[in-house]
Structure formats: structure tokens, C-alpha cells
Design a protein around this motif. Structure first.
Motif, PDB file in Angstrom:
ATOM      1  N   LEU A 223      68.484   3.793 -40.911  1.00 22.02           N
ATOM      2  CA  LEU A 223      69.578   3.879 -41.878  1.00 22.02           C
ATOM      3  C   LEU A 223      70.480   2.637 -41.786  1.00 22.02           C
ATOM      4  N   ILE A 224      70.763   2.230 -40.541  1.00 22.37           N
ATOM      5  CA  ILE A 224      71.622   1.057 -40.336  1.00 22.37           C
ATOM      6  C   ILE A 224      70.939  -0.191 -40.886  1.00 22.37           C
ATOM      7  N   TYR A 225      69.650  -0.324 -40.582  1.00 17.10           N
ATOM      8  CA  TYR A 225      68.910  -1.492 -41.068  1.00 17.10           C
ATOM      9  C   TYR A 225      68.895  -1.527 -42.600  1.00 17.10           C
ATOM     10  N   LYS A 226      68.639  -0.364 -43.205  1.00 19.97           N
ATOM     11  CA  LYS A 226      68.542  -0.276 -44.661  1.00 19.97           C
ATOM     12  C   LYS A 226      69.862  -0.744 -45.309  1.00 19.97           C
ATOM     13  N   ASN A 227      70.981  -0.273 -44.749  1.00 25.39           N
ATOM     14  CA  ASN A 227      72.278  -0.649 -45.320  1.00 25.39           C
ATOM     15  C   ASN A 227      72.653  -2.099 -45.005  1.00 25.39           C
ATOM     16  N   TYR A 228      72.196  -2.567 -43.838  1.00 26.91           N
ATOM     17  CA  TYR A 228      72.403  -3.971 -43.494  1.00 26.91           C
ATOM     18  C   TYR A 228      71.755  -4.849 -44.568  1.00 26.91           C
ATOM     19  N   ARG A 229      70.537  -4.492 -44.958  1.00 28.66           N
ATOM     20  CA  ARG A 229      69.833  -5.276 -45.989  1.00 28.66           C
ATOM     21  C   ARG A 229      70.534  -5.159 -47.337  1.00 28.66           C
ATOM     22  N   LYS A 230      70.997  -3.967 -47.623  1.00 27.67           N
ATOM     23  CA  LYS A 230      71.579  -3.666 -48.931  1.00 27.67           C
ATOM     24  C   LYS A 230      72.797  -4.533 -49.210  1.00 27.67           C
ATOM     25  N   TYR A 231      73.621  -4.764 -48.186  1.00 26.46           N
ATOM     26  CA  TYR A 231      74.878  -5.477 -48.424  1.00 26.46           C
ATOM     27  C   TYR A 231      74.782  -6.969 -48.135  1.00 26.46           C
ATOM     28  N   GLY A 232      73.633  -7.402 -47.628  1.00 25.91           N
ATOM     29  CA  GLY A 232      73.401  -8.837 -47.487  1.00 25.91           C
ATOM     30  C   GLY A 232      74.369  -9.516 -46.532  1.00 25.91           C
ATOM     31  N   SER A 233      73.842 -10.165 -45.507  1.00 24.24           N
ATOM     32  CA  SER A 233      74.714 -10.809 -44.530  1.00 24.24           C
ATOM     33  C   SER A 233      73.964 -11.943 -43.857  1.00 24.24           C
ATOM     34  N   GLN A 234      74.666 -13.035 -43.573  1.00 23.30           N
ATOM     35  CA  GLN A 234      74.081 -14.136 -42.797  1.00 23.30           C
ATOM     36  C   GLN A 234      74.448 -14.009 -41.325  1.00 23.30           C
ATOM     37  N   ARG A 235      75.665 -13.502 -41.076  1.00 23.92           N
ATOM     38  CA  ARG A 235      76.138 -13.410 -39.688  1.00 23.92           C
ATOM     39  C   ARG A 235      76.895 -12.105 -39.493  1.00 23.92           C
ATOM     40  N   ALA A 236      76.319 -11.214 -38.715  1.00 27.34           N
ATOM     41  CA  ALA A 236      76.934  -9.896 -38.550  1.00 27.34           C
ATOM     42  C   ALA A 236      77.202  -9.588 -37.081  1.00 27.34           C
ATOM     43  N   LEU A 237      78.201  -8.724 -36.869  1.00 27.27           N
ATOM     44  CA  LEU A 237      78.532  -8.265 -35.525  1.00 27.27           C
ATOM     45  C   LEU A 237      78.519  -6.748 -35.573  1.00 27.27           C
ATOM     46  N   GLY A 238      77.729  -6.119 -34.695  1.00 23.43           N
ATOM     47  CA  GLY A 238      77.653  -4.657 -34.661  1.00 23.43           C
ATOM     48  C   GLY A 238      78.266  -4.128 -33.377  1.00 23.43           C
ATOM     49  N   PHE A 239      79.192  -3.173 -33.495  1.00 23.69           N
ATOM     50  CA  PHE A 239      79.833  -2.596 -32.305  1.00 23.69           C
ATOM     51  C   PHE A 239      79.099  -1.326 -31.888  1.00 23.69           C
ATOM     52  N   CYS A 240      78.595  -1.318 -30.651  1.00 26.00           N
ATOM     53  CA  CYS A 240      77.777  -0.208 -30.154  1.00 26.00           C
ATOM     54  C   CYS A 240      78.507   0.553 -29.056  1.00 26.00           C
ATOM     55  N   CYS A 241      77.977   1.749 -28.726  1.00 25.98           N
ATOM     56  CA  CYS A 241      78.701   2.597 -27.769  1.00 25.98           C
ATOM     57  C   CYS A 241      78.314   2.297 -26.318  1.00 25.98           C
ATOM     58  N   SER A 242      77.171   1.617 -26.106  1.00 24.64           N
ATOM     59  CA  SER A 242      76.729   1.381 -24.727  1.00 24.64           C
ATOM     60  C   SER A 242      75.713   0.243 -24.706  1.00 24.64           C
ATOM     61  N   ARG A 243      75.367  -0.201 -23.478  1.00 19.67           N
ATOM     62  CA  ARG A 243      74.336  -1.250 -23.357  1.00 19.67           C
ATOM     63  C   ARG A 243      73.034  -0.779 -23.962  1.00 19.67           C
ATOM     64  N   ALA A 244      72.672   0.491 -23.651  1.00 22.00           N
ATOM     65  CA  ALA A 244      71.391   1.011 -24.138  1.00 22.00           C
ATOM     66  C   ALA A 244      71.379   0.988 -25.670  1.00 22.00           C
ATOM     67  N   HIS A 245      72.506   1.327 -26.271  1.00 23.44           N
ATOM     68  CA  HIS A 245      72.621   1.358 -27.730  1.00 23.44           C
ATOM     69  C   HIS A 245      72.483  -0.059 -28.299  1.00 23.44           C
ATOM     70  N   ALA A 246      73.184  -1.009 -27.685  1.00 29.13           N
ATOM     71  CA  ALA A 246      73.132  -2.402 -28.163  1.00 29.13           C
ATOM     72  C   ALA A 246      71.714  -2.960 -28.021  1.00 29.13           C
ATOM     73  N   GLU A 247      71.083  -2.688 -26.884  1.00 24.65           N
ATOM     74  CA  GLU A 247      69.708  -3.170 -26.652  1.00 24.65           C
ATOM     75  C   GLU A 247      68.757  -2.596 -27.697  1.00 24.65           C
ATOM     76  N   ARG A 248      68.877  -1.281 -27.932  1.00 24.87           N
ATOM     77  CA  ARG A 248      67.961  -0.619 -28.865  1.00 24.87           C
ATOM     78  C   ARG A 248      68.150  -1.184 -30.289  1.00 24.87           C
ATOM     79  N   MET A 249      69.411  -1.404 -30.693  1.00 28.26           N
ATOM     80  CA  MET A 249      69.667  -1.934 -32.039  1.00 28.26           C
ATOM     81  C   MET A 249      69.077  -3.341 -32.174  1.00 28.26           C
ATOM     82  N   ALA A 250      69.277  -4.168 -31.135  1.00 29.04           N
ATOM     83  CA  ALA A 250      68.729  -5.539 -31.183  1.00 29.04           C
ATOM     84  C   ALA A 250      67.204  -5.483 -31.267  1.00 29.04           C
ATOM     85  N   GLU A 251      66.623  -4.563 -30.513  1.00 31.93           N
ATOM     86  CA  GLU A 251      65.160  -4.413 -30.504  1.00 31.93           C
ATOM     87  C   GLU A 251      64.656  -4.012 -31.895  1.00 31.93           C
TER      88      GLU A 251
END
Length: 337
Positions: A223-251
Motif C-alpha cells: 500500500l505504501i509503495y503504491k501511494n509512493y508511486r501515485k504521488y511521484g517523488s524524487q527524494r523522500a523520507l519515511g519515518f518508521c517505528c523501529s529498525r526492523a520496520h525501516a529495514e523491511r521498508m528499504a528492502e
């Protein structure tokens, strides 16, 4: 050679401070939205004073501040007081609260009580903490300037009291956007179906392990990826709840050919990067997204950011505004966040 001059709100604030001193004030708090250039404001206002102390709680903020002061004062007569560096014979000293706030250093053998004429406390909403209070109590300064974008602390401790309730100038986020000092933002709230109702709340926060279970799910990443594409971005910063969350999103983003990394303290994950390196790569366009855990809330400037993603609940309006503020800096070609 570039001549640095006050601009916009800084000019108004400088007049307000000057008038405040003429009326006999020895302390003032300036409340100004992220991006107004509070550090430059402090550099301009403190220019007539010979010895200046600049206190903040992170080394990065101190290094950025030193650049600003050097541009205004045209002098290399400055030094740092943090970590292993303990400079104490310069006109302008940039000190971390964790070092200078110790009783070991707040004494005559390090600094005479009247060594500094002018003291700047950056991110003044932290000033109710002991280290800051000790510094403010120890020195006999001629003027104290507090700077903050977010004066309203959640814990009800009073920061206004520390500056004698003197706030000669204030400019809100809304003012700054309306005056064209910051870019406007388009805000999208996206329904993700996460049910937080059964989660225990401890000291006003959800537990990290509970959030991990709720937030690190395939459907939500999609869902996050789909909306990321929808709104178009060259440089984004995502705030995550934990290291595991940040790692998984980057992956997940890398797997879809969007160059991304995770940034958090003591990073050792497969997708983690050093913060400074990650920012450089983002600015060069080698990375499209940085997923971070609490490391970009304040004091880090990436003007070219064009999207901020809040991927976790944020209980504190202060933190929320700081995170939003990361993306509101002006940059050529950037119309909105």
C-alpha cells in the motif's frame, strides 16, 4: 565573496530583540518555524558581543551552527566543546549540553562565570532538562537567546519561565508558508486498515514490539509503495517505528527497483547506511528514499526533499511538526512538499 545579510523574518526578529534589550530584557525566546534560519538569526544578533556560547544537544547542529557563525563573523576564532574536544579559550564556543552541562566542566578551572557575554540555547524546548538548567544558572551572561520551532512541550514543564516569559517574536509554520518562506504542502491521509484499539499504551506511547507486528506486513508495504508511486517523488523520507520496520521498508522498495536505505543509530543491517552518506546519496539522486527511525526530527537539513511519509503513529504534535518541517525548505524547482 558572499555577504550574509539578514532577510525576511530575521530582520523583524532582530528589531524585536533589539527593542527588547532596550527595555531591559536579559533573556528572550524566539519561536520560529523550521526553515526561517534561526541559527543565522542568532549569529546576526550576537555579532556585537565579543564572547558567545552556542549550546545544542547534537554535534551535527553545532557543526552547522559553526558554519553559519563563521559566515557572519568572518572569523576563525571559534571552537567546540563536546566529546574529546574541550576548547575553552576562543571567542565563540559551540558546546553540547551533555559535555558542558556536567559539574566537572562548569567551574572556574574551565570557564569563568562571566566568560560569555551572550548565550544561545538552540532547540530551547529541551531547556527544562538538567544540563541546560545548570549551564543557564552557572554563567553570568549579558543576554540569553532561546530558539525553538515548537515551544509547547508535552510534559507541561514550563520553558517560558526560563526566559522570563519574554517572547519578542514568533512566526508559525502557517505564517512562514503564507509569506513564501517555506513551500506549501499537500497532505494525504491514506487508510491502511491497521487496528490500534487493542494495543496497550504505556506512558502515552504504543510498545515497539506491538507496532512491529502491526506495521511490518506485506499488504501495508504494498500500500505504501503504491501511494509512493501515485504521488511521484524524487527524494523522500519515511519515518518508521523501529529498525526492523525501516529495514523491511528499504528492502521492499529496493526489491521494486526504487533505490532506498534505512538510517538509524548504531546501524548494522543489510539495508542500513550512515546518515551523512545517505543524505549525500539522496541529494545526488543515487537514493530515492531514506527510511529512518527518529534521526531526522530536528537539526538536519535536506532542502531537496519533496515527500515525507509518516509510516507510524506519532503521539507528539511537536515531533509531528518537526518531521513535517524536514520537507518544507525551499529549493529551486520545488513547488510543494
Amino acid at each position: 565573496e558572499v555577504v550574509f545579510q539578514p532577510r525576511g523574518a530575521q530582520i523583524e526578529a532582530l528589531y524585536a530583540l533589539k527593542n527588547s534589550r532596550l527595555e531591559g530584557s536579559e533573556k528572550a525566546l524566539i519561536c520560529a518555524a523550521t526553515g526561517i534560519g534561526k541559527t543565522y538569526l542568532a549569529a546576526f544578533d550576537s555579532q556585537p558581543y565579543e564572547r558567545v556560547l552556542f549550546v545544542a544537544h547534537r554535534e551535527e547542529i553545532l557543526k552547522q551552527a559553526a558554519e553559519s557563525f563563521r559566515n557572519v563573523r568572518h572569523s576563525d576564532d571559534y571552537g567546540f566543546f563536546y566529546g574529546k574536544e574541550k576548547t575553552r579559550d576562543k571567542s565563540v564556543i559551540f558546546a553540547s549540553v551533555s559535555s558542558l552541562g556536567k559539574t566537572d566542566y562548569l567551574n572556574e578551572s574551565y570557564f569563568a562565570r562571566d566568560y560569555f557575554d551572550y548565550i544561545v540555547i538552540d532547540e530551547f524546548h529541551h531547556a527544562v532538562n538538567d544540563g541546560y538548567r545548570k549551564i543557564i544558572r552557572y554563567f553570568q551572561y549579558r543576554f540569553l537567546l532561546g530558539l525553538t520551532a515548537t515551544p509547547n512541550r508535552m510534559d507541561g514543564r514550563n520553558i517560558y519561565e526560563i526566559c522570563d516569559y519574554n517572547v519578542p517574536f514568533e512566526i508559525t509554520l502557517k505564517d512562514a508558508i503564507n509569506k513564501g518562506m517555506l513551500v506549501p504542502f499537500h497532505y494525504y491521509g491514506i487508510y491502511d486498515g491497521v487496528d490500534y484499539s487493542g494495543l496497550p499504551v504505556v506512558r502515552g506511547k504504543y510498545l515497539q514490539k506491538d507496532l512491529d507486528i502491526k506495521l511490518i506486513v506485506k499488504e501495508r508495504c504494498d500500500l505504501i509503495y503504491k501511494n509512493y508511486r501515485k504521488y511521484g517523488s524524487q527524494r523522500a523520507l519515511g519515518f518508521c517505528c523501529s529498525r526492523a520496520h525501516a529495514e523491511r521498508m528499504a528492502e521492499e522498495f529496493c526489491a521494486r527497483n526504487v533505490p532506498a536505505c534505512a538510517v538509524y543509530s548504531d546501524a548494522d543491517g543489510n539495508f542500513s547506511e550512515d546518515r551523512t552518506a545517505a543524505i549525500e546519496k539522496l541529494e545526488k539522486g543515487e537514493l530515492k528514499v531514506i527510511f529512518s527511525v527518529d534521526m531526522f526530527n530536528e537539526g538536519v537539513d535536506i532542502p531537496s526533499l519533496d515527500m515525507v511519509m509518516f509510516l507510524r503513529p506519532t503521539e507528539s504534535p511537536v515531533v509531528f511538526l518537526q518531521q513535517l518541517g524536514r520537507g518544507l525548505r525551499k529549493e529551486a524547482g520545488k513547488e510543494y512538499l
